[in-house]
Design a protein around this motif. Structure first.
Motif, short mmCIF file in Angstrom:
data_model
loop_
_atom_site.label_atom_id
_atom_site.label_comp_id
_atom_site.label_asym_id
_atom_site.label_seq_id
_atom_site.Cartn_x
_atom_site.Cartn_y
_atom_site.Cartn_z
N THR A 48 0.73 -1.29 0.18
CA THR A 48 0.09 -0.04 -0.19
C THR A 48 0.72 1.22 0.04
O THR A 48 0.32 2.33 0.65
CB THR A 48 -1.09 -0.03 1.18
N ALA A 72 -0.44 -5.31 -8.82
CA ALA A 72 -0.75 -4.17 -8.15
C ALA A 72 -1.88 -3.40 -8.92
O ALA A 72 -1.50 -3.28 -10.30
CB ALA A 72 0.07 -3.34 -7.59
N GLU A 73 -2.87 -2.61 -8.46
CA GLU A 73 -3.48 -1.71 -9.31
C GLU A 73 -2.89 -0.62 -9.90
O GLU A 73 -1.81 -0.03 -9.15
CB GLU A 73 -4.69 -1.24 -8.40
N GLY A 74 -2.88 -0.56 -11.11
CA GLY A 74 -2.35 0.57 -11.75
C GLY A 74 -0.74 0.26 -11.90
O GLY A 74 -0.10 1.33 -12.01
N THR A 101 -4.52 4.49 -5.95
CA THR A 101 -4.86 3.26 -5.76
C THR A 101 -4.56 2.32 -4.57
O THR A 101 -4.74 1.09 -4.31
CB THR A 101 -4.65 2.39 -6.98
N LEU A 104 -6.39 -0.05 -2.18
CA LEU A 104 -7.29 -0.92 -2.73
C LEU A 104 -7.26 -2.28 -2.33
O LEU A 104 -6.12 -2.79 -2.25
CB LEU A 104 -7.71 -0.70 -4.21
N LYS B 377 -7.10 -9.15 -6.31
CA LYS B 377 -7.55 -8.47 -7.48
C LYS B 377 -9.04 -9.23 -7.87
O LYS B 377 -10.17 -8.48 -8.11
CB LYS B 377 -6.64 -8.47 -8.50
N ARG B 380 -11.86 -8.89 -5.56
CA ARG B 380 -12.37 -7.47 -5.50
C ARG B 380 -13.30 -7.63 -6.70
O ARG B 380 -14.30 -6.82 -6.59
CB ARG B 380 -11.27 -6.59 -5.78
N SER B 381 -12.83 -8.11 -8.01
CA SER B 381 -13.75 -8.02 -9.02
C SER B 381 -14.96 -8.52 -8.81
O SER B 381 -16.02 -8.29 -9.40
CB SER B 381 -13.02 -8.86 -10.36
#
Ligand SMILES: Cc1cc2nc3c(=O)[nH]c(=O)nc-3n(C[C@H](O)[C@H](O)[C@H](O)COP(=O)(O)OP(=O)(O)OC[C@H]3O[C@@H](n4cnc5c(N)ncnc54)[C@H](O)[C@@H]3O)c2cc1C
Ligand code: FES
Lengths: 104, 388
Positions: A48, A72-74, A101, A104, B377, B380-381
């Protein structure tokens, strides 16, 4: 003390002096900048503390960090975990961008 | 007008909330009461680094609080809440517009004779960890009562430093309520191979002592395990007594909604003390983890600032045992189908949990951060399917 520039998710820009030996994450947490959450306090567990930074100034990415970032997001080629970016004398003027992000 | 926010409890949840409020531009006063004398700190190192690591990891350096205009009242305990007049009572009365209860949890007592002697510790605070560090030198023998995550972490750190370790667990397996049978079995052998004795299905009858120091743990079948130190790790109970006394809705934990609001709209509760809704799970549950505390701090900060509520989270937490970095996401329910990837013996594996329809409901991983992040992930989706 090297100055690190943080560009936050809201577009604001902050210049922070970070003592050598501390991480880019530490500098953000110390100054209560938004976007870097750092739940694990820097033990490379939580992912994070994701930022974008140009390669070269910091230590190589470890396998653990690379794997955490992979999904990881992004994520982008210039993604790093800021708790693993230890500031040294040569890091003055470095600019990091914080995605929105984290957490998340 | 920016409201005056009073936070009771200076742990991870309370401190994160105070910081988030200032990040979001909150201008009103923030007062945070904490009954510990130390500045707020990270708890995870307490069970992982108490032997030789860096125990004192502050959440923020001391000057932070002054600079951010967070009025921290360390060593001050709130004794009651007066909801009608909107104030709390500590060493003096303190009025609030918004009250946030972040009082955490305390170690559950072990109701057996002999536990109040020297050398018996539980682990919640920095003080506890300092005491344990003093007691646990390499020539000592420790019995850990309770095979939960904290018990196993203490066992691993102690064993890695040459301490003789025995774990006594009441259930038939370690981590019985919080992990899959597969993970329990893998971790039990991991610990045993490194020299730890694990006794399951065993009740502690009493502790014996000499000169005020613990000497042995006696089990129901009469077995006496000699030891110098006992760590009691039989779970934590929410510190909801202030809320109960104030007539807030509680059910072994303060009952909150998805924005961490209690049954009084001027009062929020966050962190280990709450019983809360969790995305994808029916009913309310207690989650004791840093990510859950952070998530609820985000919910409250958004509610106070009038900002958009955070996106639904995927619950997760981590645990370090020997060289295993474990990460668990989703809610582990007993009796799910579990698919394993990787060899446990290699110390790198992932256990994917599926429900009857084949949807992924949780993942337990060791030294497999990529698998963990990918599964998180997927969770989360919300369309998690096994074939992905
Ligand atoms: C040894 C240990 C290891 C852990 N490891 C992990 C881990 O690896 N990963 C993870 O995700 N989670 C871990 N956890 C769980 C995590 O630390 C908790 O979920 C988290 O600390 C909860 O934060 P909190 O603010 O709700 O409660 P706490 O951190 O317990 O803080 C509550 C504070 O409020 C104070 N307080 C209570 N009542 C009053 C009152 N009336 N007046 C004033 N102050 C009061 C308490 O003294 C305490 O300081 C661990 C916990 C422990 C104990
Ligand atoms: S702070 Fe947790 S991984 Fe960087």
């Amino acid at each position: 003390m090297p100055t690190v520039t943080y560009e936050l998710p809201d577009g604001s820009v902050h210049e922070v002096d970070v003592p050598c030996g501390q991480s880019v994450m530490d500098g953000s947490v110390r100054n209560n900048l938004a976007g870097i959450v750092a739940e694990c306090g820097g033990s490379c567990s939580c992912a994070t503390c994701h930022v974008y930074v140009d390669a070269g100034l910091f230590d190589e990415v470890s396998d653990e960090e690379r794997e955490l970032l992979e999904f990881a997001e992004g994520v982008r080629p210039e993604s790093r975990l800021s708790c693993q970016l230890i500031v040294g004398e040569g890091c003055g003027g470095v600019r990091v961008r914080v995605p929105d992000t984290n957490g998340l | 007008m920016s409201p005056r926010v009073v936070v009771v409890g200076g742990g991870h949840a309370g401190t994160t909330l105070a910081a988030l409020l200032r990040q979001g531009g909150h201008r009103g006063e923030i007062i945070m009461f904490g009954d510990e004398v130390d500045f707020p700190y990270h708890r995870p190192p307490l069970s992982k680094k108490f032997v030789d690591g860096e125990l004192e990891q502050w959440l923020r350096p001391a000057p932070f609080y002054t600079e951010q205009r967070i009025d921290v009242r360390l060593g001050e305990r709130v004794s009651s809440i007066d909801r009608a007049d909107r104030r709390v009572h500590a060493s003096s009365p303190c009025p609030y517009d918004v009250l946030v209860l972040a009082t955490g949890a305390r170690p559950r007592d072990l109701p057996v004779p002999g536990v109040t002697v020297g050398g018996v510790v539980s682990l919640r605070t920095l003080e506890d960890a300092r005491a344990l560090r003093k007691h646990l030198t390499a020539d000592r023998r420790v019995v850990i009562i309770g095979g939960g995550y904290i018990g196993l972490e203490v066992a691993a750190a102690a064993r890695a430093n040459g301490v003789e370790v025995t774990i006594v667990e009441r259930e038939q397996r370690v981590l019985a309520r919080v992990a899959s049978e597969e993970l329990s079995a893998i971790l039990a052998s991991y610990h045993r191979e490194r020299g730890t004795t694990i006794i399951t299905g065993a009740q502690v009858r009493r502790l014996t002592s000499r000169d005020g120091q613990v000497r042995a743990v006696v089990l129901d079948d009469g077995t006496a395990i000699p030891c110098d130190v006992v760590v009691v790790g039989v779970g934590a109970v929410p510190r909801d007594e202030l809320a109960v006394a104030a007539g807030l809705d509680c059910d072994q934990g303060i009952v909150v909604d998805g924005s961490a609001r209690t049954s009084d709209s001027a009062v929020f509760a966050i962190g280990d003390v709450t019983r809360r809704p969790v995305p994808g799970v029916d009913g309310l549950m207690r989650l004791e983890s840093i990510p859950s505390a952070t998530e609820q701090a985000r919910q409250v900060s958004a509610a106070i600032l009038g900002a958009e509520a955070p996106a639904p989270e995927v619950p997760w937490f981590w645990s370090d045992q020997f060289d295993l970095k474990l990460k668990i996401a989703g809610v582990v329910v007993p009796g799910c189908h579990v698919v394993r990837r990787g060899e446990p013996a290699s110390g790198r594996f992932a256990l994917l949990h599926h429900d009857d329809a084949g949807a992924v409901t949780a993942v337990e991983t060791a030294n497999a951060p990529g698998e963990f992040m990918a599964a998180k992930k997927l969770l989360r989706s919300g369309h998690a399917h096994s074939h992905l």
